[in-house]
Write an enzyme that holds these catalytic residues in place. Structure first.
Site, mmCIF file in Angstrom:
data_model
loop_
_atom_site.group_PDB
_atom_site.id
_atom_site.type_symbol
_atom_site.label_atom_id
_atom_site.label_comp_id
_atom_site.label_asym_id
_atom_site.label_seq_id
_atom_site.Cartn_x
_atom_site.Cartn_y
_atom_site.Cartn_z
ATOM 1 C CB CYS A 102 -0.934 -0.011 1.195
ATOM 2 S SG CYS A 102 -1.945 -1.482 1.224
HETATM 3 C C1 UGA Z 1 -1.179 0.882 5.368
HETATM 4 C C2 UGA Z 1 -1.923 1.923 6.218
HETATM 5 O O1 UGA Z 1 -1.352 1.972 7.518
HETATM 6 C C3 UGA Z 1 -3.396 1.574 6.316
HETATM 7 O O2 UGA Z 1 -4.085 2.603 7.018
HETATM 8 C C4 UGA Z 1 -3.985 1.445 4.907
HETATM 9 O O3 UGA Z 1 -5.341 1.069 4.920
HETATM 10 C C5 UGA Z 1 -3.216 0.378 4.146
HETATM 11 O O4 UGA Z 1 -1.816 0.759 4.086
HETATM 12 C C6 UGA Z 1 -3.796 0.296 2.769
HETATM 13 O O5 UGA Z 1 -3.688 1.255 2.007
HETATM 14 O O6 UGA Z 1 -4.445 -0.702 2.453
HETATM 15 P P1 UGA Z 1 -0.172 -1.551 5.843
HETATM 16 O O7 UGA Z 1 0.480 -1.431 4.505
HETATM 17 O O8 UGA Z 1 -0.894 -2.789 6.178
HETATM 18 O O9 UGA Z 1 -1.240 -0.351 6.066
HETATM 19 O O10 UGA Z 1 0.954 -1.407 6.920
HETATM 20 P P2 UGA Z 1 1.462 -0.316 7.957
HETATM 21 O O11 UGA Z 1 1.190 -0.794 9.316
HETATM 22 O O12 UGA Z 1 1.013 1.037 7.570
HETATM 23 O O13 UGA Z 1 3.035 -0.420 7.722
HETATM 24 C C7 UGA Z 1 3.596 -0.072 6.464
HETATM 25 C C8 UGA Z 1 5.088 -0.152 6.528
HETATM 26 O O14 UGA Z 1 5.614 0.913 7.298
HETATM 27 C C9 UGA Z 1 5.663 -1.435 7.160
HETATM 28 O O15 UGA Z 1 6.733 -1.891 6.372
HETATM 29 C C10 UGA Z 1 6.128 -0.995 8.517
HETATM 30 O O16 UGA Z 1 7.191 -1.765 9.002
HETATM 31 C C11 UGA Z 1 6.563 0.430 8.222
HETATM 32 N N1 UGA Z 1 6.564 1.316 9.411
HETATM 33 C C12 UGA Z 1 5.416 1.566 10.069
HETATM 34 C C13 UGA Z 1 7.750 1.884 9.819
HETATM 35 O O17 UGA Z 1 8.820 1.687 9.214
HETATM 36 N N2 UGA Z 1 7.732 2.724 10.924
HETATM 37 C C14 UGA Z 1 6.591 2.987 11.598
HETATM 38 O O18 UGA Z 1 6.646 3.755 12.583
HETATM 39 C C15 UGA Z 1 5.408 2.394 11.167
#
Ligand code: UGA
Length: 429
Positions: A266
């Site tokens: 995403c």
């Molecule tokens: C993301 C959004 O958070 C959701 O709100 C959205 O609905 C979704 O995309 C989508 O468009 O369908 P997701 O891809 O499941 O959700 O995962 P996240 O929890 O957002 O994490 C994304 C990435 O960012 C991961 O690789 C995670 O490790 C990284 N991340 C997250 C960081 O490097 N640092 C952080 O503080 C948080």
């Protein structure tokens, strides 16, 4: 109500199971027949916390959820959710082929229906797509007019993989972009049991809200990663800084975990999609492009640190802990771990990888050259260096790494405690 869900990946299946839990009759339309069989047996084809149990319950006990690959069955439902993927084309813009094919199929099915029907776009599409691409197809193939026998709503999802069901059942907000008030009212009715603010907008605005949510989250992560890179130069711990700035409610604590950056299906795709769409409209989004550039460079810092500490990577044994793009999922799409593995292999390293659930998917993505292990301990045992790529709980014990060179990409370890048992290096702390 009778609801049909077209496309049963993370978004579609979670939506299906979540709404089945609210008592609706659900028909999952899915072209992949293996998925259809799996759903009809009550077995989730994807790894998502709690999904298997609830799916089983709906399919086998309550019997209000079933799957089919026949679009024509949509006729027997009141509302259709389009949840098919909108992957990135090579130029970065989104690929609408799946959703356009689905819109045609749904249109065709609705041609034989007499009653009012609402089509809900849940797939992420750039502003203007529903009005200019999807509605014309629905109208042409159904022979019906939006605003009369047909309503269209854009209802973006904000689900985080790994806790998608919890996000679905406890949303922060419900966004309903509507072609007309009747369509919006019908969809607001579907969500009446949910305790969340409902925001009613036009179609384009709802599409934009989804992109901006993901762009903002991505920007927050790249900002803290860049800050981490700067902090490290000053001998300052970015996690202490993030904790302190997060107390300001305008900033907040969440999504300030510095590390190797964002992956998944995403954030990278949506950021790229928004950049491409902006450029097509004649605007160059410099900040968003920098967010992507920082994110691309960040995982490569792991490779640079390993190369520097080991004096080159040729024939060095590198243990990779975690291949999923984040914990609690088997999804490896755009995972920083895969990019690091490819870079290591190119530099002649011997890679041993372990992940509690994502190894089958990693095997499919990476061609050859990786040795897959049955446990973290096995991967680490004879390695010259350990790279921690995903913050799975089982990687959080400092003891696991005794005597090793460890490069932590996700701050799974306490630098102080780990420093006492191994040569501990943080990616930006
Ligand atoms: C993301 C959004 O958070 C959701 O709100 C959205 O609905 C979704 O995309 C989508 O468009 O369908 P997701 O891809 O499941 O959700 O995962 P996240 O929890 O957002 O994490 C994304 C990435 O960012 C991961 O690789 C995670 O490790 C990284 N991340 C997250 C960081 O490097 N640092 C952080 O503080 C948080």
């Amino acid at each position: 109500m009778n609801l049909s869900i077209v496309g049963n990946g993370y978004v579609g299946l979670v939506t299906a199971v979540g709404l089945a839990g609210n008592g609706h009759e659900i028909l999952c339309i899915e072209q992949n027949t293996a998925k259809v069989d799996s759903i009809n047996q009550g077995k989730s084809p994807i790894h998502e916390d709690g999904l298997n149990n609830l799916l089983f319950n709906s399919v086998k006990r309550k019997r209000n959820l079933r799957a089919s690959s026949n679009h024509q069955e949509i006729v027997g439902t009141d509302i259709t959710f389009l949840c098919v993927g909108t992957s990135c084309s090579s130029g970065g813009s989104i690929d609408l082929s799946c959703i356009e094919t689905s819109a045609q199929e749904v249109g065709r099915a609705l041609a034989t229906k007499e009653n009012y029907h609402v089509v809900v776009v849940k797939s992420t599409v750039v502003p203007g797509t529903t009005a200019q691409r999807i509605i014309p197809l629905l109208e042409r193939f159904s022979g019906k007019k939006v605003g009369q026998e047909l309503g269209v709503v854009v209802n973006p999802e904000f689900l985080q993989e790994g806790k998608a069901l919890r996000c679905f059942l406890n949303p922060d907000r419900i966004v309903i972009g509507e072609s007309d008030k009747t369509a919006g009212d019908v969809i607001e009715g579907i969500y009446e049991d949910f305790d969340a603010p409902v925001l009613r907008t036009d179609l384009n605005t709802a599409e934009m809200i989804k992109y901006v949510s993901n762009a903002f989250l991505a920007a927050k992560i790249s900002l803290i990663n860049e800050v981490g890179n700067i902090c490290q130069k000053f001998g300052v711990d970015v996690y202490t800084v993030a904790h302190a700035i997060g107390h300001d409610p305008r900033i907040g604590h969440r999504f300030l975990n510095a590390g190797i950056g964002f992956g998944g299906s995403c954030l990278p795709k949506d950021l790229q999609g928004l950049i491409s769409a902006s450029r097509e409209m004649g605007y160059c989004p410099q900040l968003l492009e920098s967010v992507l550039a920082v994110n691309k460079a960040q995982p490569m810092r792991m490779v640079e640190i390993a190369e520097r500490k080991l004096g080159g990577l040729q024939d060095k044994k590198i243990a990779i802990l975690g291949v999923a793009f984040k914990p609690d999922t088997d999804d490896v799409r755009e995972s920083p771990a895969l990019k690091v593995i490819q870079a290591l292999l190119q530099k002649g390293a011997l890679v041993k990888a372990y992940d509690p659930v994502a190894m089958p998917n990693a095997r499919r993505e990476l061609s050859t050259g990786v040795e897959y292990c049955d446990s973290a301990r096995e991967a680490i045992s004879d390695s010259d260096c350990v790279l921690v790529m995903t913050e799975w709980d089982e990687f959080k014990s400092e003891e696991l790494y005794r005597g090793k060179l460890v490069i932590d990409g996700r701050r799974v370890l306490s630098p102080q405690k780990a420093g006492a048992v191994c040569d501990y290096q943080g990616v930006c702390w």
